[in-house]
Structures are given as C-alpha cells and as structure tokens.
Scaffold this active site. Structure first.
Site, PDB file in Angstrom:
ATOM      1  N   ASP A 121     -98.128  -5.057 -13.946  1.00 24.82           N
ATOM      2  CA  ASP A 121     -99.477  -4.568 -13.619  1.00 24.82           C
ATOM      3  C   ASP A 121    -100.262  -5.620 -12.847  1.00 24.82           C
ATOM      4  O   ASP A 121    -101.398  -5.941 -13.186  1.00 24.82           O
ATOM      5  CB  ASP A 121    -100.207  -4.155 -14.898  1.00 24.82           C
ATOM      6  CG  ASP A 121     -99.449  -3.073 -15.662  1.00 24.82           C
ATOM      7  OD1 ASP A 121     -98.401  -3.398 -16.249  1.00 24.82           O
ATOM      8  OD2 ASP A 121     -99.884  -1.914 -15.643  1.00 24.82           O
TER       9      ASP A 121
ATOM     10  N   ASN B  47     -97.243   4.120 -13.086  1.00 22.06           N
ATOM     11  CA  ASN B  47     -98.061   5.268 -12.676  1.00 22.06           C
ATOM     12  C   ASN B  47     -98.830   4.992 -11.390  1.00 22.06           C
ATOM     13  O   ASN B  47     -99.113   5.910 -10.623  1.00 22.06           O
ATOM     14  CB  ASN B  47     -99.015   5.689 -13.795  1.00 22.06           C
ATOM     15  CG  ASN B  47     -99.817   4.534 -14.346  1.00 22.06           C
ATOM     16  OD1 ASN B  47     -99.236   3.545 -14.803  1.00 22.06           O
ATOM     17  ND2 ASN B  47    -101.135   4.626 -14.300  1.00 22.06           N
TER      18      ASN B  47
ATOM     19  N   HIS C 145     -92.270   1.259 -18.033  1.00 22.39           N
ATOM     20  CA  HIS C 145     -93.684   0.989 -17.753  1.00 22.39           C
ATOM     21  C   HIS C 145     -94.579   1.201 -18.971  1.00 22.39           C
ATOM     22  O   HIS C 145     -95.399   0.357 -19.322  1.00 22.39           O
ATOM     23  CB  HIS C 145     -94.173   1.833 -16.582  1.00 22.39           C
ATOM     24  CG  HIS C 145     -95.566   1.489 -16.176  1.00 22.39           C
ATOM     25  ND1 HIS C 145     -95.935   0.204 -15.801  1.00 22.39           N
ATOM     26  CD2 HIS C 145     -96.704   2.217 -16.128  1.00 22.39           C
ATOM     27  CE1 HIS C 145     -97.230   0.186 -15.533  1.00 22.39           C
ATOM     28  NE2 HIS C 145     -97.719   1.388 -15.729  1.00 22.39           N
TER      29      HIS C 145
ATOM     30  N   HIS D 130    -103.921   3.985 -23.516  1.00 21.57           N
ATOM     31  CA  HIS D 130    -102.617   4.630 -23.354  1.00 21.57           C
ATOM     32  C   HIS D 130    -101.921   4.786 -24.702  1.00 21.57           C
ATOM     33  O   HIS D 130    -100.692   4.720 -24.796  1.00 21.57           O
ATOM     34  CB  HIS D 130    -101.727   3.825 -22.390  1.00 21.57           C
ATOM     35  CG  HIS D 130    -102.355   3.574 -21.064  1.00 21.57           C
ATOM     36  ND1 HIS D 130    -102.762   4.601 -20.234  1.00 21.57           N
ATOM     37  CD2 HIS D 130    -102.667   2.423 -20.419  1.00 21.57           C
ATOM     38  CE1 HIS D 130    -103.280   4.080 -19.133  1.00 21.57           C
ATOM     39  NE2 HIS D 130    -103.250   2.774 -19.222  1.00 21.57           N
TER      40      HIS D 130
ATOM     41  N   HIS E 235     -98.321  -1.399 -18.348  1.00 17.57           N
ATOM     42  CA  HIS E 235     -99.248  -0.270 -18.499  1.00 17.57           C
ATOM     43  C   HIS E 235    -100.539  -0.625 -19.235  1.00 17.57           C
ATOM     44  O   HIS E 235    -101.627  -0.338 -18.750  1.00 17.57           O
ATOM     45  CB  HIS E 235     -98.523   0.894 -19.171  1.00 17.57           C
ATOM     46  CG  HIS E 235     -99.118   2.238 -18.902  1.00 17.57           C
ATOM     47  ND1 HIS E 235     -99.735   2.570 -17.713  1.00 17.57           N
ATOM     48  CD2 HIS E 235     -99.167   3.363 -19.679  1.00 17.57           C
ATOM     49  CE1 HIS E 235    -100.138   3.842 -17.779  1.00 17.57           C
ATOM     50  NE2 HIS E 235     -99.823   4.337 -18.942  1.00 17.57           N
ATOM     51  N   VAL E 236    -100.409  -1.216 -20.411  1.00 14.82           N
ATOM     52  CA  VAL E 236    -101.584  -1.659 -21.152  1.00 14.82           C
ATOM     53  C   VAL E 236    -101.890  -3.081 -20.674  1.00 14.82           C
ATOM     54  O   VAL E 236    -101.015  -3.949 -20.709  1.00 14.82           O
ATOM     55  CB  VAL E 236    -101.323  -1.635 -22.669  1.00 14.82           C
ATOM     56  CG1 VAL E 236    -102.506  -2.215 -23.426  1.00 14.82           C
ATOM     57  CG2 VAL E 236    -101.025  -0.207 -23.113  1.00 14.82           C
TER      58      VAL E 236
END
Ligand SMILES: *[C@@H]1O[C@H](CO)[C@@H](O)[C@H](O)[C@H]1NC(C)=O
Ligand SMILES: *[C@@H]1O[C@H](CO)[C@@H](O)[C@H](O)[C@H]1NC(C)=O
Ligand SMILES: *[C@@H]1O[C@H](CO)[C@@H](O)[C@H](O)[C@H]1NC(C)=O
Ligand SMILES: *[C@@H]1O[C@H](CO)[C@@H](O)[C@H](O)[C@H]1NC(C)=O
Ligand SMILES: [Fe+2]
Length: 437
Positions: free
Chosen positions: A167, A233, A295, A305, A332-333
């Site tokens: 990320d 994403n 992810h 999430h 993701h987080v």
C-alpha cells in the site's frame, strides 16, 4: 478485495530452514508508540523523485520482476515518452565481456482522456544464478544502464532476504518508507509487494499521470531488484461512469508478470483450481519456505476492512494449514499487525467450533499495508485486542524476511520514525515443514 490479480492474488516464494525454541507469543501487544498525527500528503508533481530523466526519449519508470519460476529469467520494463524507440535490452554478466540482447514488446493504452507512453516489456532468459548483470535500455536514443543480481539456485539451505512493502502510494511518507528500506542494514534482495501501488485512482478520473509518477518514484529500487507484485483494490481502475470498463487496465499494461492471471475468484473458479493444484507441487526439500501474498488480510483487528478477507479465508485456510504455509503477508489495512499461529478451520455448520485457536501447524499472518499512501494510517482498532493478535501498531514502515537456512528465518518490522537499523517488532520463524514446534 478478493479480486484476483495478475499472476495471482496468491503468490509463493520458496526457500529455506529453521527452528525456534523461544516462545513466539508476546501475549497480544498494542503498541503505545506515539505516531505522527499530521495528514499524509502526496508529493507534488514537480518533486525530485518524479523527475523525468534527461535526454531524447529517455527510458523512464524502469523496473524488473522475476521472469520465470526458477529465477533464471527477468522481465525488464520501461516507458519511453516520445516514440517507441528500440525494443532491445542489451545485457551482460559482470564476469563476461560478451554482450547479449533480447527484444521485447511495446504496449500502449488509453484511459479516459489519458494516453500512455510506450510501455516496454522484455524478458531476458537463461541467466546464470547468483550473478550480477548489467543491462541497457534506450538503445539508439538515450541509453541508461542498470544492474541486478539473480537469485541463487534453489536448494534447502540457500539464504535469501525479502523486503516487504504494501500500500505504498506516493506521499512524503511513501518516500520515507522506500528510503528506510534502501538503508536497512539487512539488505533485501527482492521486494514482495502486497498490493496497492500508485493510488492514482484517488485522483479525478483516476489521473493516470500518477501511475507514471509512481513508476519514476520507485525506479531507484525496482530497476535494481525484482519487485514481486500482488494486485490490490487500487489496481482495479474500473470506472464505467467515464467509460472505463476493463478492470486492471493500467496495472496489467504496466506491470507484467510471467504467468497468466486467473481473472476470477471464488470456489470452483480458475484461481481456486490453480491453487488447489499448486500447493501440493511445492517441494519443500528444494524450497523449504512457503510464503503466500494476498492483498486483503484474513486476521485483522483494525476497524478497517474488517472481515473483508473472510470469504477467501473460508475457502483456502484449511489448505494453508494442510500444506504448512509458513507465513502469509497482506496489505489493505494501512497499519501493521502480526498474528500468533492460529487457525479457524474446525467449523462444519453443526459443531459450533468457529473461533480462531492456537495452532502450531498454521501460518503466521502479517498485515504490512503501512507503506504510507495518501489515505493515511488506520488508527482505529477493535478492543479488546483479540487473542490471535500478537502485535499491532498504526505506524508506517516496511519489513524484512531474512531466510537463514531450511529451519530458521529472522523477521523484523521497521517503523519510519526510527533509525534505519532499529526493529520495532521481531520474530524468529521456525519452518513449518522442517522444524514445526
Ligand atoms: C525522497 O527521499 C530521497 C531519499 O531520502 C530524497 O533525496 C528526496 O529529496 C525525497 N523527496 C521528497 C519529495 O521527499
Ligand atoms: C523433491 O526434491 C528432491 C530434491 O531435489 C527430490 O529428490 C525429490 O524427488 C523431489 N520430490 C518430488 C515429489 O518430486
Ligand atoms: C472506530 O470504529 C468503530 C467501529 O466502526 C466506530 O464505531 C467508532 O466510532 C470509530 N472511532 C473513531 C474514533 O473513529
Ligand atoms: C540455521 O540458522 C540458524 C540461525 O542462524 C542457526 O542457529 C542454525 O544453526 C542453522 N542451522 C543449520 C543446520 O545450519
Ligand atoms: Fe488497499
């Protein structure tokens, strides 16, 4: 997000050995470290890290990734702005005067009102293991020279060191993360990237100029060592409102990988069938370490999430335990978290056994989505901290997974506020196949 990326949303890397008599559990620590509170801001377009290299049609956004299963091939990628120019890569090993060449292909794409430069991908093959190579791109116009070192031949006790970044984005904090990775005294030899690269999609009409700036930003690392990609994403770029209906269009044009994407996700889909066949093929005598990248995390105790990874966990977790996966990295987080060895695979609809339990045969789950993108840190955590969560902290950083031999690997997480050599969270990994316990 559950969408399935390029060669996979699940990627293996393979390697070596370990055991650890020490107690792995920290008993669930929520770090009290006081992190920065300022907003995370993207670097402006005229930043030094986004500078276009000088010279007519000079190759920019140069990056490499592994080009085959064994490590004897590399995909070299770059972008030219004015015209396609030469598709050639000229390369030679440091032990040899003999120059070789390979020819690649050029791609372009359009996205709403954006038109890409000429995106080159060229696979160079039949490389020697454990050898430094120089390579030149931009032949005939503005030549630029880079280098990389191929991985050692697979074997049960071959050391290898992975960097872990997720990320990332292109904020000032992203730049600090990359700087810390580069200056870490434990030198990463390849980056395992857990998804969400440029965050161009946070700009109006997903301004793809921010894909180009990101490519120039990471060149200083990604041109010299392979970055192994996972799609997140923020790579989807699906915007039917402006006529953009091909998911992953910018990402797949820019970041080629050696194997085909499965495209789908869910039980009985190509991804499911691929993984079902792939896991038993991993020969732990040759590649002792089994690492999975995805992810969206399965074990995540932040209020972001939350449980998004659940549908994938339900499908695949039993396989990860059965095939003795050592560690699972996710992003993701936008924070850091490391789990105990736990599993939650006993539930069968009637037995009520549906909580995570300590399980020494299960992987450790690590969320490393703390690269520093403009969306900022995920600071809101669930309380109490769940039993399965060994350490969590909302700070930007990166990690290193340092494989020593078939039984041992040393893992360390580095936060951006500390000195380059400081590890804020560490763990000795003992290999699940060779040294469970
Ligand atoms: C990014 O980091 C590099 C290396 O520390 C530094 O030279 C450069 O000035 C930084 N750029 C920005 C915009 O922060
Ligand atoms: C696994 O690798 C070892 C070492 O190369 C080899 O001896 C063995 O036959 C392989 N096992 C399988 C099932 O291929
Ligand atoms: C943290 O998340 C919870 C659950 O989504 C929410 O109820 C709470 O308001 C959030 N706290 C803050 C400070 O944002
Ligand atoms: C594997 O590496 C660990 C950690 O460096 C070391 O303690 C151990 O002796 C090594 N094992 C072998 C068989 O070399
Ligand atoms: Fe994300």
């Amino acid at each position: 997000m559950g969408s399935s990326p390029s060669s996979s949303s699940v990627v293996f890397a393979v390697l070596f050995l370990v055991f650890n008599a020490a107690v792995l559990c920290h008993g669930g620590k929520t770090s009290s470290f006081v992190r920065k509170v300022e907003k995370t801001v993207d670097m402006p377009l005229d930043s030094d890290v986004f500078r276009v290299p000088p010279g007519y049609n000079a190759p920019q956004q140069v990056h490499i990734t592994q080009g085959d299963h064994a490590g004897k091939a590399v995909i070299v990628s770059w972008v030219t702005a004015n015209e396609p120019g030469s598709k050639k890569v000229i390369y030679w090993s440091e032990n040899s005067e003999h120059k070789e060449e390979a020819e690649g292909k050029v791609y372009t794409y359009e996205f709403y009102n954006y038109k890409s430069g000429y995106i080159h991908h060229c696979t160079i093959r039949n490389l020697e293991f454990n050898t430094k190579y120089y390579y030149v791109v931009g032949v005939g116009h503005t030549e630029r020279t880079f280098w990389f070192t191929t991985p050692p031949a697979v074997g049960p006790d071959v050391p290898y060191t992975f960097g872990l970044i997720g990320d990332l984005g292109q904020s000032y904090d992203s730049n600090i993360t990359v700087t810390h990775y580069e200056n870490n005294p434990t030198k990463g030899q390849a980056v395992l990237f857990v998804g969400d690269l440029s965050y161009a999609d946070n700009y109006p009409n997903h301004d793809n100029v921010r894909w180009d700036t990101w490519g120039r930003f990471v060149e200083r690392s990604a041109a010299y060592q392979p970055w192994i990609w996972t799609a997140g994403n923020h790579e989807i770029d699906f915007v039917p409102e402006i006529g953009e209906t091909i998911p992953f269009k910018p990402y797949t044009n820019r970041y080629q990988v050696p194997y085909r994407a499965s495209q789908t996700y869910g039980k009985y889909t190509p991804q499911y069938k691929w993984l079902e066949q792939e896991l038993p093929k991993v020969n732990r005598s040759e590649t002792p370490w089994l690492i999975v990248l995805m992810h969206s995390p399965w074990y995540n105790s932040y209020n972001y999430h939350y449980m998004e990874g659940e549908t994938m966990r339900v499908m695949y977790e039993a396989w990860f335990v059965k095939y003795k996966v050592d560690v699972v990295f996710a992003g993701h987080v936008h924070a850091y978290e490391r789990s105990e060895r736990v599993s939650n695979i006993a539930y069968n609809i009637v037995n009520g056994k549906c909580v995570p339990v300590r399980d020494q045969t299960a992987p450790v789950y690590i969320t490393i989505g703390d690269g520093g993108n403009l969306e900022g840190l995920a600071t809101n955590m669930t309380y109490p901290q769940p039993e399965y969560s060994a350490y969590r902290e909302a700070s930007f950083g990166h990690a290193i997974f340092d494989i020593k031999n078939r039984t041992h690997a040393f893992y360390g997480w580095h936060r951006n506020q500390d000195g380059y050599a400081v590890e804020a969270d560490t763990m000795w990994f003992s290999n699940r196949y060779w040294h469970p316990g």
